[in-house]
Design a protein around this motif. Structure first.
Motif, short mmCIF file in Angstrom:
data_model
loop_
_atom_site.label_atom_id
_atom_site.label_comp_id
_atom_site.label_asym_id
_atom_site.label_seq_id
_atom_site.Cartn_x
_atom_site.Cartn_y
_atom_site.Cartn_z
N PHE A 4 0.83 -1.21 0.00
CA PHE A 4 0.00 0.00 0.00
C PHE A 4 0.86 1.26 0.00
O PHE A 4 0.55 2.24 -0.69
CB PHE A 4 -0.94 -0.01 1.21
CG PHE A 4 -2.01 -1.04 1.15
CD1 PHE A 4 -3.14 -0.85 0.38
CD2 PHE A 4 -1.89 -2.24 1.85
CE1 PHE A 4 -4.14 -1.80 0.30
CE2 PHE A 4 -2.88 -3.21 1.79
CZ PHE A 4 -4.01 -2.99 1.01
N TYR B 157 2.46 1.69 -3.57
CA TYR B 157 1.59 1.36 -4.71
C TYR B 157 1.80 2.30 -5.90
O TYR B 157 1.97 1.83 -7.04
CB TYR B 157 0.13 1.40 -4.27
CG TYR B 157 -0.84 1.09 -5.39
CD1 TYR B 157 -0.93 -0.19 -5.91
CD2 TYR B 157 -1.65 2.09 -5.95
CE1 TYR B 157 -1.82 -0.49 -6.95
CE2 TYR B 157 -2.53 1.80 -6.97
CZ TYR B 157 -2.62 0.51 -7.47
OH TYR B 157 -3.47 0.24 -8.50
N LEU C 83 0.04 -6.73 -7.32
CA LEU C 83 -0.93 -5.67 -7.04
C LEU C 83 -1.00 -4.62 -8.15
O LEU C 83 -2.10 -4.33 -8.64
CB LEU C 83 -0.62 -5.00 -5.70
CG LEU C 83 -1.62 -3.92 -5.25
CD1 LEU C 83 -3.03 -4.49 -5.12
CD2 LEU C 83 -1.17 -3.28 -3.93
N LYS D 138 -6.60 -4.65 -3.86
CA LYS D 138 -6.30 -4.09 -2.55
C LYS D 138 -7.20 -4.69 -1.47
O LYS D 138 -6.75 -4.95 -0.35
CB LYS D 138 -6.46 -2.57 -2.57
CG LYS D 138 -5.33 -1.84 -3.30
CD LYS D 138 -5.50 -0.33 -3.17
CE LYS D 138 -4.35 0.41 -3.84
NZ LYS D 138 -4.48 1.89 -3.70
N TRP E 288 -6.32 -6.42 2.15
CA TRP E 288 -6.93 -5.96 3.40
C TRP E 288 -7.48 -7.14 4.19
O TRP E 288 -7.26 -7.25 5.40
CB TRP E 288 -8.05 -4.96 3.11
CG TRP E 288 -7.61 -3.53 3.09
CD1 TRP E 288 -7.50 -2.71 2.01
CD2 TRP E 288 -7.23 -2.74 4.22
NE1 TRP E 288 -7.06 -1.47 2.39
CE2 TRP E 288 -6.89 -1.44 3.74
CE3 TRP E 288 -7.14 -3.00 5.59
CZ2 TRP E 288 -6.46 -0.42 4.58
CZ3 TRP E 288 -6.71 -1.97 6.44
CH2 TRP E 288 -6.38 -0.70 5.93
#
Length: 294
Positions: free
Chosen positions: A69, A72, A84, A91, A95
């Motif tokens: 994250f 990204y 990703l 995402k 999570w």
């Protein structure tokens, strides 16, 4: 979702190799603590030991997910082929995986036979890492500052493991041997972090690397210097053992690999040589510790 997560895990955090690394990290400190204790208590296996291994494994996994994250936007440019950025995992998938890892880790530590405070310290520091210690504008542009602020989490992980062992065997935590053990684990973590962000001049892109900060040759010299310090801390503890020279022999292999890479770096990296050295270094150290204890 499961298929997408399977793709992600295979590419970014393969379960078996990473669990073995976590087991090795815990074993080095576990047997190191009891081997260098003045009383050398008898080892007794507990299922809680596996809970500590799982915690280390899960926490490092969570850090990997957090990096997905954090990086990204950069990965969309520099590493679009990764799971990703390429869209092969979402995402929301990460999570869900992160929440499962976190909850299971918390439950595990609530039932472990030790105080919860070392675990909470590790978690709190991990949270600060994810938010750049609330100083993202200052830390993110500086690779060295990010290293200084983020990498010490390994010391907290070591404290977590050492605290558990000392609690189990009623041993003092703050001994010079335990400090050396923590540093023996910290140096490999530091070495890995630096080495994975070194590229040949021809392979550099917009992604900031240590080879850009210190120069290609300078970054390789840092690798060798850091590895030498790791050998020194290990030797302080096991120099009396006949096989301690194997630590120097392994270091010689790293020097050879670094020189070979320096002479012909194009299209190559250190993502095989350095992890291989780290595993060999820790395995040798663990064997020497076990010889002392058993």
């Amino acid at each position: 979702m499961l298929n997408r997560l399977n793709v992600y895990i295979e590419e970014m955090y393969p379960i078996i190799p990473r669990f073995i690394v976590s087991l090795l990290m815990v074993a080095v400190q576990y047997f190191g603590v009891i081997a260098f204790a003045s009383t050398q208590p008898s080892y007794h296996f507990s299922w809680a030991d596996l809970g500590v291994v799982y915690t280390v494994f899960a926490f490092l996994f969570l850090l990997r997910i957090a990096d997905e994250f954090k990086d990204y936007e950069k990965d969309l440019i520099n590493y679009p082929e990764r799971a990703l950025p390429s869209g092969r995992v979402f995402k929301k998938d990460l999570w869900v995986l992160g929440i499962v890892l976190f909850i299971s880790m918390v439950i595990m530590n609530l039932i472990l036979p030790q105080a919860i405070s070392p675990f909470l310290l590790v978690i709190f520091y991990g949270f600060l890492m994810t938010v750049w210690f609330f100083q993202r504008d200052k830390i993110e542009p500086s690779l060295v500052l990010a290293l200084i602020t983020h990498n010490p989490v390994q010391l907290l992980l070591s404290y977590y493991v050492i605290h558990y062992v000392c609690n189990q065997y009623e041993l003092p935590i703050w001994t010079w041997q335990n400090v050396c053990l923590a540093l023996t684990l910290y140096i490999p973590a530091l070495l890995w972090e630096v080495s994975r962000k070194i590229k040949a001049p021809e392979d550099e892109n917009q992604y900031v690397t240590y080879s850009q900060v210190w120069g290609f040759k300078g970054s390789l010299q840092v690798i060798l210097a850091v590895a030498a310090i790791g050998v020194l801390f290990a030797l302080v503890l096991v120099y009396k053992q006949m096989g301690s020279f194997l630590l120097l022999f392994a270091y010689g292999g790293l020097v050879y690999a670094i020189i070979h890479y320096y002479k012909a770096p194009q299209g190559k990296n250190l993502k095989v040589a350095v992890p291989a050295y780290l595993m060999i270094h820790l395995v040798i150290f663990l064997v020497l510790v076990c010889f002392i204890y058993f």
